[in-house]
Design a protein around this motif. Structure first.
Motif, mmCIF file in Angstrom:
data_model
loop_
_atom_site.group_PDB
_atom_site.id
_atom_site.type_symbol
_atom_site.label_atom_id
_atom_site.label_comp_id
_atom_site.label_asym_id
_atom_site.label_seq_id
_atom_site.Cartn_x
_atom_site.Cartn_y
_atom_site.Cartn_z
ATOM 1 N N ALA A 195 -94.295 7.755 -1.385
ATOM 2 C CA ALA A 195 -95.760 7.800 -1.341
ATOM 3 C C ALA A 195 -96.357 7.205 -2.604
ATOM 4 O O ALA A 195 -95.712 7.150 -3.657
ATOM 5 C CB ALA A 195 -96.232 9.247 -1.172
ATOM 6 N N ALA A 196 -97.600 6.782 -2.481
ATOM 7 C CA ALA A 196 -98.398 6.337 -3.625
ATOM 8 C C ALA A 196 -99.841 6.758 -3.387
ATOM 9 O O ALA A 196 -100.284 6.854 -2.234
ATOM 10 C CB ALA A 196 -98.302 4.826 -3.821
ATOM 11 N N VAL A 197 -100.562 6.994 -4.472
ATOM 12 C CA VAL A 197 -101.936 7.493 -4.362
ATOM 13 C C VAL A 197 -102.889 6.616 -5.169
ATOM 14 O O VAL A 197 -102.481 5.891 -6.082
ATOM 15 C CB VAL A 197 -102.052 8.951 -4.851
ATOM 16 N N LEU A 198 -104.161 6.713 -4.818
ATOM 17 C CA LEU A 198 -105.235 6.074 -5.582
ATOM 18 C C LEU A 198 -106.265 7.132 -5.966
ATOM 19 O O LEU A 198 -106.283 8.226 -5.417
ATOM 20 C CB LEU A 198 -105.866 4.931 -4.786
ATOM 21 N N PHE A 199 -107.102 6.777 -6.933
ATOM 22 C CA PHE A 199 -108.057 7.711 -7.534
ATOM 23 C C PHE A 199 -109.418 7.522 -6.874
ATOM 24 O O PHE A 199 -110.085 6.514 -7.102
ATOM 25 C CB PHE A 199 -108.143 7.444 -9.036
ATOM 26 N N ASP A 200 -109.814 8.496 -6.037
ATOM 27 C CA ASP A 200 -111.134 8.434 -5.398
ATOM 28 C C ASP A 200 -111.958 9.687 -5.701
ATOM 29 O O ASP A 200 -112.887 10.018 -4.962
ATOM 30 C CB ASP A 200 -110.986 8.238 -3.883
ATOM 31 N N LEU A 201 -111.655 10.357 -6.800
ATOM 32 C CA LEU A 201 -112.288 11.635 -7.120
ATOM 33 C C LEU A 201 -113.784 11.531 -7.434
ATOM 34 O O LEU A 201 -114.498 12.531 -7.291
ATOM 35 C CB LEU A 201 -111.550 12.317 -8.272
ATOM 36 N N ILE A 253 -103.188 -2.772 3.027
ATOM 37 C CA ILE A 253 -103.581 -2.615 1.623
ATOM 38 C C ILE A 253 -104.801 -1.708 1.501
ATOM 39 O O ILE A 253 -105.833 -1.952 2.139
ATOM 40 C CB ILE A 253 -103.914 -3.982 0.990
ATOM 41 N N ALA A 254 -104.674 -0.671 0.671
ATOM 42 C CA ALA A 254 -105.807 0.181 0.311
ATOM 43 C C ALA A 254 -106.273 -0.254 -1.070
ATOM 44 O O ALA A 254 -105.559 -0.067 -2.064
ATOM 45 C CB ALA A 254 -105.403 1.649 0.310
ATOM 46 N N CYS A 255 -107.465 -0.856 -1.130
ATOM 47 C CA CYS A 255 -107.944 -1.510 -2.343
ATOM 48 C C CYS A 255 -108.994 -0.663 -3.059
ATOM 49 O O CYS A 255 -110.116 -0.499 -2.578
ATOM 50 C CB CYS A 255 -108.520 -2.888 -2.006
ATOM 51 N N ASN A 256 -108.608 -0.148 -4.215
ATOM 52 C CA ASN A 256 -109.468 0.672 -5.075
ATOM 53 C C ASN A 256 -109.419 0.093 -6.487
ATOM 54 O O ASN A 256 -109.273 0.796 -7.468
ATOM 55 C CB ASN A 256 -108.953 2.122 -5.054
ATOM 56 N N ALA A 257 -109.518 -1.230 -6.555
ATOM 57 C CA ALA A 257 -109.224 -1.959 -7.792
ATOM 58 C C ALA A 257 -110.287 -1.777 -8.864
ATOM 59 O O ALA A 257 -111.477 -1.692 -8.574
ATOM 60 C CB ALA A 257 -109.075 -3.444 -7.476
ATOM 61 N N LEU A 258 -109.827 -1.789 -10.112
ATOM 62 C CA LEU A 258 -110.748 -1.852 -11.242
ATOM 63 C C LEU A 258 -111.489 -3.184 -11.242
ATOM 64 O O LEU A 258 -112.674 -3.253 -11.532
ATOM 65 C CB LEU A 258 -109.967 -1.690 -12.552
ATOM 66 N N GLY A 259 -110.778 -4.247 -10.882
ATOM 67 C CA GLY A 259 -111.349 -5.581 -10.918
ATOM 68 C C GLY A 259 -112.119 -5.957 -9.673
ATOM 69 O O GLY A 259 -112.345 -5.145 -8.773
ATOM 70 N N LEU A 301 -112.673 3.468 -20.245
ATOM 71 C CA LEU A 301 -112.032 3.754 -18.971
ATOM 72 C C LEU A 301 -111.053 4.908 -19.093
ATOM 73 O O LEU A 301 -110.355 5.044 -20.097
ATOM 74 C CB LEU A 301 -111.279 2.513 -18.468
ATOM 75 N N LEU A 302 -110.990 5.712 -18.051
ATOM 76 C CA LEU A 302 -109.981 6.759 -17.948
ATOM 77 C C LEU A 302 -108.794 6.191 -17.193
ATOM 78 O O LEU A 302 -108.942 5.662 -16.086
ATOM 79 C CB LEU A 302 -110.551 7.970 -17.202
ATOM 80 N N ALA A 303 -107.624 6.256 -17.796
ATOM 81 C CA ALA A 303 -106.427 5.665 -17.181
ATOM 82 C C ALA A 303 -106.180 6.246 -15.797
ATOM 83 O O ALA A 303 -106.349 7.445 -15.559
ATOM 84 C CB ALA A 303 -105.210 5.904 -18.074
ATOM 85 N N GLY A 304 -105.783 5.367 -14.874
ATOM 86 C CA GLY A 304 -105.398 5.819 -13.541
ATOM 87 C C GLY A 304 -106.537 6.062 -12.595
ATOM 88 O O GLY A 304 -106.344 6.648 -11.521
ATOM 89 N N THR A 305 -107.754 5.650 -12.939
ATOM 90 C CA THR A 305 -108.905 5.950 -12.087
ATOM 91 C C THR A 305 -109.175 4.857 -11.061
ATOM 92 O O THR A 305 -110.273 4.783 -10.516
ATOM 93 C CB THR A 305 -110.158 6.168 -12.956
ATOM 94 N N ASN A 306 -108.201 4.024 -10.788
ATOM 95 C CA ASN A 306 -108.400 2.909 -9.864
ATOM 96 C C ASN A 306 -107.196 2.807 -8.920
ATOM 97 O O ASN A 306 -106.866 3.766 -8.268
ATOM 98 C CB ASN A 306 -108.606 1.629 -10.666
ATOM 99 N N HIS A 329 -103.435 -5.264 -12.077
ATOM 100 C CA HIS A 329 -102.300 -4.683 -12.809
ATOM 101 C C HIS A 329 -102.719 -4.226 -14.208
ATOM 102 O O HIS A 329 -101.971 -4.409 -15.184
ATOM 103 C CB HIS A 329 -101.146 -5.674 -12.906
ATOM 104 N N THR A 330 -103.879 -3.619 -14.317
ATOM 105 C CA THR A 330 -104.400 -3.231 -15.627
ATOM 106 C C THR A 330 -103.835 -1.888 -16.077
ATOM 107 O O THR A 330 -103.133 -1.198 -15.343
ATOM 108 C CB THR A 330 -105.935 -3.127 -15.592
ATOM 109 N N MET A 331 -104.188 -1.485 -17.290
ATOM 110 C CA MET A 331 -103.774 -0.189 -17.821
ATOM 111 C C MET A 331 -104.414 0.961 -17.063
ATOM 112 O O MET A 331 -103.953 2.098 -17.154
ATOM 113 C CB MET A 331 -104.146 -0.099 -19.308
ATOM 114 N N SER A 332 -105.476 0.694 -16.318
ATOM 115 C CA SER A 332 -106.161 1.740 -15.567
ATOM 116 C C SER A 332 -105.891 1.671 -14.071
ATOM 117 O O SER A 332 -106.513 2.383 -13.291
ATOM 118 C CB SER A 332 -107.674 1.665 -15.814
#
Length: 347
Positions: free
Chosen positions: A114-120, A189-195, A233-238, A274-277
């Motif tokens: 599994a993999a998750v994205l940040f939608d909080l 693809i579930a796209c929640n990108a920072l960019g 930015l808070l890491a992992g929020t994307n 592929h950013t730090m966030s």
């Protein structure tokens, strides 16, 4: 919570065009979040490649070529950040009830990475996908073309957050497929990108950070290059997560290579990526229906196909998305922003 209507972009194939693949969504009615499962009831050789610096994943180590397990029975993609990894437990229960999994003598053990994205930020963060959500996604799974946009793991996805959530746009989930020489490759693809999300054919920004007045696309790449500074930015929020699947016969080494080159599709359709966030993670599945022999394409062509369908699916994720209004937060879709400016629809 409200959204504006949107038409899905023209059909460009689906991951379910790959024999042996089923997809099911669960979208939580209480807030924009959910999960999406990709099922392989007969098992599939799996691989994975993690490129983002802030991933939220489960059971990825076992996909390493040197490790024991050879096949997986499902992949779970979920919102909810690390809490959303619990959705995989529901998929395991659903598969176990049907006798699907690895025989470990004392039971049947389904393998569900599994993999998750940040939608909080989208509503009450205490509501996130759990085991019951994962089970419901399995119940909904089929070989039909999956819904796209604001559904499943794409329900609460946003894109273009480098200059603040208030200037972001709606992300989502999309898929695509290509068949060459009798071999099919598909992507979800579930796209929640920072960019920003880029049309890979025109190199034009389609969705992402907006100008300060919210009326136009900023173009994050050019803004950064001219010295505009992003918000802290808070890491992992994307994070953009997804699955690439093929009906080809692949080894575990080849499946991992397919996941690796599939990230080229994210590089073509997201900037920056592929950013730090971001925790960008792509899984690869090979259902093993078509041998790579004779006139069938080899790994070079399969890799090109994988990158192409990932880029197309990423674009479709935002083109199929719908605007969301949640309290005082209004997140427009790509189609809505174009319409507001009196331009032809990008669909």
């Amino acid at each position: 919570m409200s959204h504006t209507p949107s038409n899905a972009p023209p059909h460009a194939g689906a991951i379910t065009d790959v024999a042996g693949i089923e997809v099911g969504h669960f979208s939580d009615p209480r807030r924009p979040t959910g999960c999406t499962v990709v099922l392989t009831r007969e098992g599939a050789v799996g691989g994975v490649d993690v490129r983002g610096a802030a991933p939220g994943t489960r059971e990825t180590d076992l996909l390493s070529p040197g490790n024991l397990v050879q096949q997986v029975h499902g992949i779970m993609l979920a919102g909810g950040s690390a809490w959303g990894l619990a959705a995989a437990e529901g998929a395991m229960r659903w598969l176990e009830e049907r006798g699907i999994g690895l025989d470990v003598r004392f039971g049947t053990l389904p393998i569900v990475p599994a993999a998750v994205l940040f939608d909080l930020p989208m509503g009450d963060a205490r509501i996130r996908p759990d085991a019951s959500a994962g089970y419901a996604a399995c119940e909904a799974a089929s070989t039909q073309t999956p819904a796209e946009g604001n559904v499943g793991a794409g329900s609460g996805a946003l894109v273009g957050k480098l200059f603040g959530v208030d200037r972001a746009m709606k992300g989502g989930i999309g898929n695509a497929s290509i068949t060459v020489g009798g071999v099919t490759v598909g992507a979800l693809i579930a796209c929640n990108a920072l960019g920003d999300v880029i049309d890979p054919d025109t190199a034009q920004v389609v969705a992402g950070a907006r100008t300060a007045d919210g009326r136009a696309l900023l173009d994050t790449r050019r803004a950064l290059m001219r010295g505009e500074l992003p918000k802290p930015l808070l890491a992992g929020t994307n994070t953009t997560i997804g699955v690439v699947a093929t009906d080809a016969v692949l080894t575990k080494v080849q499946a991992n290579r397919l996941a690796m080159v599939a990230h080229d599709g994210l590089a073509r359709s997201i900037n920056p990526v592929h950013t730090m966030s971001d925790g960008d993670t792509l899984f690869a599945l090979a259902t093993g229906r078509v041998p790579l022999e004779g006139d069938a394409p080899g790994m070079t062509v399969l890799g090109a196909m994988a990158a192409e369908v990932v880029a197309r699916a990423t674009l479709r994720a935002v083109l199929a998305a719908q605007s969301v209004r949640l309290g005082g937060l209004h997140i427009p879709s790509a189609a809505a922003l174009v319409a507001a400016n009196g331009q032809p629809s990008p669909l």
